[in-house]
Design an enzyme around this catalytic site. Structure first.
Site, short mmCIF file in Angstrom:
data_model
loop_
_atom_site.label_atom_id
_atom_site.label_comp_id
_atom_site.label_asym_id
_atom_site.label_seq_id
_atom_site.Cartn_x
_atom_site.Cartn_y
_atom_site.Cartn_z
N HIS A 104 23.57 20.12 1.18
CA HIS A 104 23.30 18.73 1.52
C HIS A 104 22.20 18.12 0.65
O HIS A 104 22.04 16.90 0.62
CB HIS A 104 22.94 18.59 3.01
CG HIS A 104 21.60 19.09 3.41
ND1 HIS A 104 21.40 20.30 4.01
CD2 HIS A 104 20.36 18.52 3.30
CE1 HIS A 104 20.12 20.47 4.27
NE2 HIS A 104 19.46 19.40 3.84
N ASP A 134 26.44 25.45 3.91
CA ASP A 134 25.37 24.56 3.44
C ASP A 134 24.54 25.21 2.33
O ASP A 134 23.31 25.14 2.34
CB ASP A 134 24.46 24.12 4.58
CG ASP A 134 23.59 22.92 4.19
OD1 ASP A 134 23.98 22.19 3.26
OD2 ASP A 134 22.52 22.74 4.81
N SER A 212 14.16 21.26 2.78
CA SER A 212 15.52 21.79 2.74
C SER A 212 15.83 22.45 1.41
O SER A 212 15.56 21.89 0.34
CB SER A 212 16.53 20.66 2.98
OG SER A 212 16.50 20.22 4.31
#
Length: 378
Positions: A104, A134, A212
């Site tokens: 993402h 992911d 992230s």
């Protein structure tokens, strides 16, 4: 040394010098001053062993963590195309310039820029991505002398309560370190694609926007997870963060580099959980299992002879195809939900054969399905 003791010591020293001259007393006073300075407590506090470990890990690992800026094109209120930048983190995993991050972070990016710890910026190229887990691998063409690959550890024997450290770029603040523990193991959440992400590491180490894709490290500085999500009603950190186990990454990284995507196993069916009410309405001899509502034509299950629903019935406010097989177990493991079936299938690879225990009408049977490769984008 307090003033009382100091005065007592001074008096004793004066008596000791006796008939010494001024010069001798001065020398002795100088020695006393040095003694007092040496034994006086220092104002600082010594570092603990745990603090020294944290500092050591940070110094070794921080150069291997990068800032990733991605540019995507979006439509504004007037439907015009405008660029929008996003930011995340990543970990260098190979001296050839391969970087591991979240899918993402770079999803739909038209341009990727990587900033190393020395401040140099490099264009990034997407090598491969796996939206289901992911994870993504990007690459920069930087000299190996400027890269600090981080070692990949193992997530197999992690323990709740174990110390962990997260390094990333929250809110664009580079090389930020947060420390915490493993709060739980084996967590499951839904990815952006809706797929079930399993066996995640839960940690209370602060993970904020921009973290992230950054590494979750153990006390040896080895990557044990990839920070991916937080649970937060407000969008900020409340001490519930999730990381993808590094063993998942180690399993798919070679495939991402080689093919650019991950070949996921595929059964080729649509499933619906069997409830007690549904079982009673269908007059089934069991209330545990998973109903096969559709079998994809020419898919693995279809080639193995599985049957989907043959008629539509109204269950509550929904129309549901019924009359198909009911999956009771996968490789001997009883299943009670669609997730149970998916979990067992995901443990395998395309081309592997899997035994399914099914209920067909009133009879229990066993069939063998050779798993296929799930079509891209499905």
């Amino acid at each position: 040394m307090d003033s009382g003791k100091k005065s007592q010591l001074e008096g004793e020293m004066v008596k000791a010098v006796g008939s010494w001259g001024k010069r001798g007393r001065g020398a002795l006073w100088g020695a006393a001053l040095v003694f007092c300075v040496c034994v006086a407590p220092t104002g600082g506090q010594a570092l603990t062993e745990d603090e020294r470990n944290t500092i050591s890990v940070y110094k070794k690992a921080a150069p291997g963590v990068v800032n990733i800026t991605s540019t995507v094109l979006e439509r504004d209120f007037f439907f015009g195309i405008v660029p929008r930048e996003g930011a995340g983190s990543g970990a260098i995993i190979d001296p050839r310039g391969y970087i591991l991050t979240n899918n993402h972070v770079i999803k739909e990016a038209r341009r990727i820029e990587v900033t190393l710890s020395d401040g140099s910026k490099w264009p990034g190229k997407l090598i491969g991505a796996d939206p289901e887990n992911d994870l993504a691998v990007i690459k920069i063409e930087a000299p190996s002398s400027r890269l600090t690959p981080l070692p990949l550890g193992s997530s197999k024997d992690l323990q709740v309560g174990q110390k962990v450290m997260a390094i990333g770029n929250p809110f664009g603040l580079g090389e930020t370190l947060t420390v915490g523990i493993i709060s739980s193991l084996g967590r499951s959440i839904r990815s952006e694609t809706g797929s079930l992400m399993e066996d995640l590491i839960q940690t209370d180490a602060a993970i904020n926007p921009g973290n992230s894709g950054g590494p979750l490290l153990d006390s040896e500085g080895r990557i044990i997870g990839i920070n991916t999500a937080i649970f937060s009603p407000s969008g900020g950190n409340i001490g519930i963060g999730f990381a993808i186990p590094v063993d998942t990454a180690k399993r798919i990284i070679p495939e991402l580099i080689e093919k650019g995507y991950v070949a996921h196993p595929w059964l080729g069916v649509s499933l619906f959980p069997l409830t007690s009410g549904l079982a009673k309405a269908m007059d089934l001899p069991t209330s545990q299992g998973v109903l096969v509502v559709e079998v994809i034509r020419d898919g693995p299950a279809d080639r193995a002879g599985m049957k989907g629903g043959t008629k539509m019935v109204q269950i509550g406010n929904a129309l549901l195809p019924v009359g198909g097989d009911v999956i009771l177990a996968v490789e001997g493991q009883p299943v009670k939900s669609s997730e149970d079936v998916i979990r067992e299938i995901r443990k395998r690879r395309p081309g592997e054969r899997v035994r399914l225990k099914i209920l067909r009408g009133k009879r229990t049977e066993e069939i063998v399905v050779t798993l296929g490769e799930r079509p891209r984008g499905r």
